[in-house]
Scaffold this active site. Structure first.
Site, short mmCIF file in Angstrom:
data_model
loop_
_atom_site.label_atom_id
_atom_site.label_comp_id
_atom_site.label_asym_id
_atom_site.label_seq_id
_atom_site.Cartn_x
_atom_site.Cartn_y
_atom_site.Cartn_z
N ASP A 166 0.81 -1.29 0.08
CA ASP A 166 0.05 0.08 -0.02
C ASP A 166 0.86 1.19 0.04
OD1 ASP A 166 -2.32 -1.78 0.56
OD2 ASP A 166 -1.59 -1.92 2.32
N HIS A 194 -4.84 -3.30 6.19
CA HIS A 194 -4.59 -3.69 4.74
C HIS A 194 -6.25 -4.15 4.40
CE1 HIS A 194 -3.21 -4.82 0.86
NE2 HIS A 194 -3.59 -6.18 1.02
P1 NAD Z 1 -2.13 -18.32 -5.18
O1 NAD Z 1 -3.42 -19.08 -4.80
O2 NAD Z 1 -1.39 -18.11 -6.53
O3 NAD Z 1 -1.10 -19.14 -4.21
C1 NAD Z 1 -1.30 -19.54 -2.81
C2 NAD Z 1 -0.58 -20.51 -2.73
O4 NAD Z 1 -0.68 -20.97 -1.12
C3 NAD Z 1 -1.11 -21.97 -3.46
O5 NAD Z 1 0.23 -22.64 -4.11
C4 NAD Z 1 -1.63 -22.64 -2.37
O6 NAD Z 1 -1.59 -24.33 -2.91
C5 NAD Z 1 -1.03 -22.51 -1.24
N1 NAD Z 1 -1.51 -22.76 0.07
C6 NAD Z 1 -2.68 -22.92 0.53
N2 NAD Z 1 -3.06 -23.02 1.81
C7 NAD Z 1 -1.72 -23.40 2.24
C8 NAD Z 1 -1.34 -23.62 3.58
N3 NAD Z 1 -2.02 -23.96 4.48
N4 NAD Z 1 -0.06 -23.87 3.79
C9 NAD Z 1 0.84 -23.69 2.71
N5 NAD Z 1 0.41 -23.30 1.29
C10 NAD Z 1 -0.89 -23.07 1.39
O7 NAD Z 1 -2.21 -16.88 -4.28
P2 NAD Z 1 -1.08 -15.63 -4.33
O8 NAD Z 1 -1.56 -14.73 -5.16
O9 NAD Z 1 0.33 -16.03 -4.08
O10 NAD Z 1 -1.63 -14.83 -2.82
C11 NAD Z 1 -1.44 -15.60 -1.43
C12 NAD Z 1 -2.20 -14.63 -0.66
O11 NAD Z 1 -1.60 -13.29 -0.59
C13 NAD Z 1 -3.54 -14.41 -0.68
O12 NAD Z 1 -4.33 -14.60 0.55
C14 NAD Z 1 -3.71 -12.79 -1.19
O13 NAD Z 1 -4.92 -12.24 -0.90
C15 NAD Z 1 -2.60 -12.56 -0.18
N6 NAD Z 1 -1.93 -11.00 -0.80
C16 NAD Z 1 -1.67 -10.17 0.06
C17 NAD Z 1 -1.16 -8.93 -0.27
C18 NAD Z 1 -0.81 -8.02 0.88
O14 NAD Z 1 -0.48 -6.67 0.25
N7 NAD Z 1 -0.78 -8.19 2.03
C19 NAD Z 1 -0.82 -8.70 -1.71
C20 NAD Z 1 -1.24 -9.53 -2.52
C21 NAD Z 1 -1.85 -10.94 -2.10
C1 LMR Z 2 -3.58 -6.53 -3.10
O1 LMR Z 2 -3.68 -5.57 -2.27
O2 LMR Z 2 -3.19 -6.36 -4.06
C2 LMR Z 2 -3.84 -7.96 -2.03
O3 LMR Z 2 -4.38 -7.69 -0.95
C3 LMR Z 2 -4.89 -8.65 -3.09
C4 LMR Z 2 -6.28 -8.17 -2.67
O4 LMR Z 2 -7.20 -8.95 -2.47
O5 LMR Z 2 -6.43 -6.95 -2.96
#
Ligand code: NAD
Ligand code: LMR
Length: 331
Positions: A166, A194
């Site tokens: 952010d 967030h």
């Molecule tokens: P994705 O679906 O591409 O990958 C997630 C991976 O996690 C998958 O490979 C899945 O098999 C694995 N997984 C699921 N449960 C699990 C567990 N208990 N232990 C280990 N691995 C597990 O998703 P992504 O795009 O990599 O996003 C992951 C997370 O990050 C999501 O919750 C998304 O919303 C979050 N995110 C947060 C921010 C932020 O700014 N905080 C930004 C982007 C994404």
């Molecule tokens: C983001 O900010 O891009 C991630 O937290 C993904 C979402 O769900 O917004």
């Protein structure tokens, strides 16, 4: 077993969950190349997936080996959290479900919250007592709270959540509007959750030597600027058909790099359990302005709060208290 040649640092253990996911795919190469822990710091990568992700993880590990990174001393792939977190010095909690375009991040808490109970317990049992944890999986503030609550032996300050994406989005917006490179923008940071309630605070930000509040009016700073940053995650999901991944990985590297190596006096955004700073109830994982030095995160405690900022801080406290109530049985 690691061998240490003379003058070479001992390898640190870095655990990444969800390592075969979208963020994992961008994050691993940045960590492996030295962008996070330093270009003279060897790492042992300890990668966690769930059983259905293990085949994809095998492929990712093949590619990592094929990249022949000099700093990568070993790679372990596992579906057992106690193997992944064993003696870990740094942990990236990424693995969890992303939202779809019809969801808010808080809607993920029922699906993702329970993951952080088991992982918190495993961290408690086997990680280094000095471990630094960043939570990326959403809703990341509350998931960090859950993990910390289940890891009683690790000080709660060692559990953080990521609001650096952010902050970086706020920097990007200001840089674009001022037509300068992002490197010219300093000290804009994020308060709170967030989520859409977050407050990207421009009041102390500068573009070079100029104050951002002199360059732009409140109509933009409290209007389009704030809304764009707060809703950027959804905008990316709508445009890309998938949630942000490369920018999220980059922000996770920025967060852990600054914690590990210091923020060089710059203010950075990190969500961590409140110790009552700015009236935020103790224990809520809240994003504050921070500086990092010597491996410690220090909240910048003396910034003046005006009426608008206070309203936004209050809004975030309310939202996070509601999320905390919703997961009370996991704490
Ligand atoms: P994705 O679906 O591409 O990958 C997630 C991976 O996690 C998958 O490979 C899945 O098999 C694995 N997984 C699921 N449960 C699990 C567990 N208990 N232990 C280990 N691995 C597990 O998703 P992504 O795009 O990599 O996003 C992951 C997370 O990050 C999501 O919750 C998304 O919303 C979050 N995110 C947060 C921010 C932020 O700014 N905080 C930004 C982007 C994404
Ligand atoms: C983001 O900010 O891009 C991630 O937290 C993904 C979402 O769900 O917004």
């Amino acid at each position: 077993m690691q061998t240490t040649q003379e003058g070479e640092k001992a390898a640190i253990r870095v655990a990444i969950t969800g390592a075969a996911g979208n963020i994992g795919y961008a994050l691993l190469w940045r960590i492996a190349s030295g962008d996070c822990f330093g270009n003279n710091q060897p790492v042992i990568l300890q990668l966690l997936e769930i059983p259905p992700g293990m085949q994809r993880l095998d492929g990712v590990i093949m590619e990592l080996r094929d990249s022949a990174f000099p700093l990568v001393h070993d790679i372990i792939g596992t579906d057992d959290p106690e193997v992944a977190f064993s003696d870990a010095d740094a942990i990236f909690l990424v693995g969890s479900r992303p939202r779809t375009k019809d969801m808010d991040r808080a809607d993920l808490v029922a699906a993702n919250g329970p993951i952080f109970v088991g992982q918190g317990k495993a961290i408690d049992a086997v990680a280094s007592p000095n471990v630094k944890v960043i939570t990326v999986g959403n809703p990341c503030n509350t998931n960090a709270l859950i993990a910390s609550a289940n890891a009683a032996s690790i000080p709660s300050r060692q559990f953080t959540a990521m609001t650096r994406l952010d902050q970086n989005r706020a920097v990007g917006q200001i840089a674009e509007q001022a037509r300068v490179p992002a490197s010219k923008v300093e000290d804009v940071f994020i308060w709170g959750n967030h989520s859409n309630t977050m407050y990207p605070d421009p009041r102390f930000a500068r573009v070079g030597n100029e104050s951002v509040t002199d360059l732009f009016d409140n109509e933009w700073l409290q209007g389009a600027f704030l809304d764009t940053v707060a809703t950027r995650g959804k905008a990316i999901i709508v445009a890309r058909g998938a949630s942000s991944a490369a920018s999220a990985a980059s922000a996770a590297v920025d967060h852990m790099r600054d914690w590990w190596q210091g923020s060089n006096g710059r203010i950075v955004s990190m969500a961590l359990p409140s110790e009552g700073w700015y009236g935020v109830p103790e224990g809520l994982v809240f994003s504050f302005p921070c500086r990092c030095e010597g491996g410690e995160i220090n909240v910048v405690e003396d910034l003046p709060i005006d009426e608008f900022a206070q309203t936004k801080i209050d809004e975030n406290v309310k939202a996070l208290l509601e999320e905390r109530d919703a997961v009370s049985e996991l704490l």
